[in-house]
Design an enzyme around this catalytic site. Structure first.
Site, PDB file in Angstrom:
ATOM      1  CB  CYS A  78     -18.419  13.687 -67.342  1.00  0.00           C
ATOM      2  SG  CYS A  78     -19.183  11.796 -67.826  1.00  0.00           S
ATOM      3  CG  HIS A 175     -18.153  15.433 -71.788  1.00  0.00           C
ATOM      4  ND1 HIS A 175     -17.639  15.607 -70.853  1.00  0.00           N
ATOM      5  CD2 HIS A 175     -19.435  14.153 -71.509  1.00  0.00           C
ATOM      6  CE1 HIS A 175     -17.261  14.470 -70.254  1.00  0.00           C
ATOM      7  NE2 HIS A 175     -18.477  13.609 -70.610  1.00  0.00           N
ATOM      8  CD  GLU A 177     -17.315  19.342 -71.455  1.00  0.00           C
ATOM      9  OE1 GLU A 177     -17.994  19.164 -70.471  1.00  0.00           O
ATOM     10  OE2 GLU A 177     -16.836  18.112 -71.122  1.00  0.00           O
TER      11      GLU A 177
HETATM   12  N1  GLN Z   1     -16.993   6.966 -66.770  1.00  0.00           N
HETATM   13  C1  GLN Z   1     -16.109   8.101 -66.379  1.00  0.00           C
HETATM   14  C2  GLN Z   1     -16.165   7.731 -64.743  1.00  0.00           C
HETATM   15  O1  GLN Z   1     -16.470   6.782 -64.205  1.00  0.00           O
HETATM   16  C3  GLN Z   1     -16.559   9.562 -66.492  1.00  0.00           C
HETATM   17  C4  GLN Z   1     -16.419   9.248 -67.981  1.00  0.00           C
HETATM   18  C5  GLN Z   1     -16.565  11.055 -68.174  1.00  0.00           C
HETATM   19  O2  GLN Z   1     -16.051  11.653 -67.804  1.00  0.00           O
HETATM   20  N2  GLN Z   1     -17.014  11.295 -69.627  1.00  0.00           N
HETATM   21  O3  GLN Z   1     -14.849   8.253 -64.302  1.00  0.00           O
END
Ligand code: GLN
Length: 195
Positions: A78, A175, A177
Site C-alpha cells: 500500500c 494489505h 498483513e
Molecule cells: N493513501 C495512503 C498513501 O497515500 C496509503 C494508504 C495505506 O497504506 N493504507 O500513502
C-alpha cells in the site's frame, strides 16, 4: 534470514507478526546501521507522504535508495507500494519515493466510493485466491517492460495492476498483513529473498 520492517510510520507490528509466523527473524528498523544489516526490507502500509518525510528527516532516504539499487529484496504494501514506485502520479509536495520498480502509481486511486474494500484475487505464483484488503489504496497506472503483473482488479471495465514485481522488489496495493494469511509474505521470503 533477517527481514527488517521500516518503522517510521504505519502497520509495522502486523508485518513483523506475519514475517515471524513465516519463520524468519523480523525486527523494526529505523536507524541506518539497522538498515545496512538486513537481508530484506518491508515497507508497510500507512501514509506514504509521512513515511517519505520521515525518511528524509532521519537521513535514511539515500541509504534505502542505494540499497534497493544494489539489489536488496524489498516488499512494499500500500503506502509501501507508493514508496517503491519510480514515479508517483499525484505526489504531495516534497513527497519522494525510493524507487525500485519502473512504474507510475496513482495514490488513493479507487476514489471515495470504494475507499476501502475487500476482494478475492488470483495472484500469479500463489495457489488459490487471496483475500485482498484495500484501504485508500493506490493502483499501478502504467509500468515499464521489466515489471511483471502478479494480480489485478477490474473497476468499471478497466483492469488495474495491484500486485507487481520487478526483479527483487515486490509491491501490493493491498494489505496481506491484516488477514492472517501469510502466503504473500512467504512468496516474498521464498521467491524474492531466496530463502
Ligand atoms: N493513501 C495512503 C498513501 O497515500 C496509503 C494508504 C495505506 O497504506 N493504507 O500513502
Amino acid at each position: 534470514m533477517h527481514i527488517g520492517v521500516l518503522a517510521l510510520q504505519g502497520d509495522v507490528r502486523e508485518h513483523l507478526e506475519a514475517l515471524t509466523r513465516c519463520g524468519v527473524q523480523a525486527t523494526p528498523v529505523k536507524h541506518a546501521e539497522e538498515i545496512e544489516r538486513v537481508d530484506g526490507l518491508v515497507i508497510p502500509g500507512g501514509e506514504s507522504t509521512t513515511i517519505s518525510k520521515l525518511a528524509v528527516a532521519f537521513g535514511l532516504d539515500g541509504l534505502i535508495r542505494q540499497r534497493i539499487k544494489a539489489g536488496l529484496p524489498v516488499y512494499g504494501s500500500c503506502a509501501g507500494m507508493i514508496m517503491v514506485a519510480s514515479n508517483i502520479k499525484d505526489p504531495a509536495s516534497n513527497q519522494e519515493s525510493f524507487g525500485g520498480i519502473d512504474m507510475v502509481v496513482r495514490r488513493n486511486a479507487f476514489g471515495r466510493q470504494v475507499d476501502s474494500f475487500e476482494s478475492d484475487l488470483e495472484f500469479k505464483g500463489i495457489e488459490g485466491s487471496i483475500r485482498a484488503v484495500f484501504i485508500r489504496a493506490p493502483w499501478v497506472e502504467s509500468l515499464g517492460p521489466s515489471v511483471e503483473i502478479l494480480a489485478s482488479v477490474e473497476v468499471d471495465g478497466e483492469t488495474h495492476p495491484v500486485a507487481v514485481r520487478s526483479e527483487r522488489v515486490l509491491a501490493t496495493s493491498f494489505h496481506p498483513e491484516l488477514t492472517g494469511d501469510d502466503r504473500v509474505h512467504r512468496y516474498f521470503i521464498d521467491e524474492i529473498c531466496g530463502r
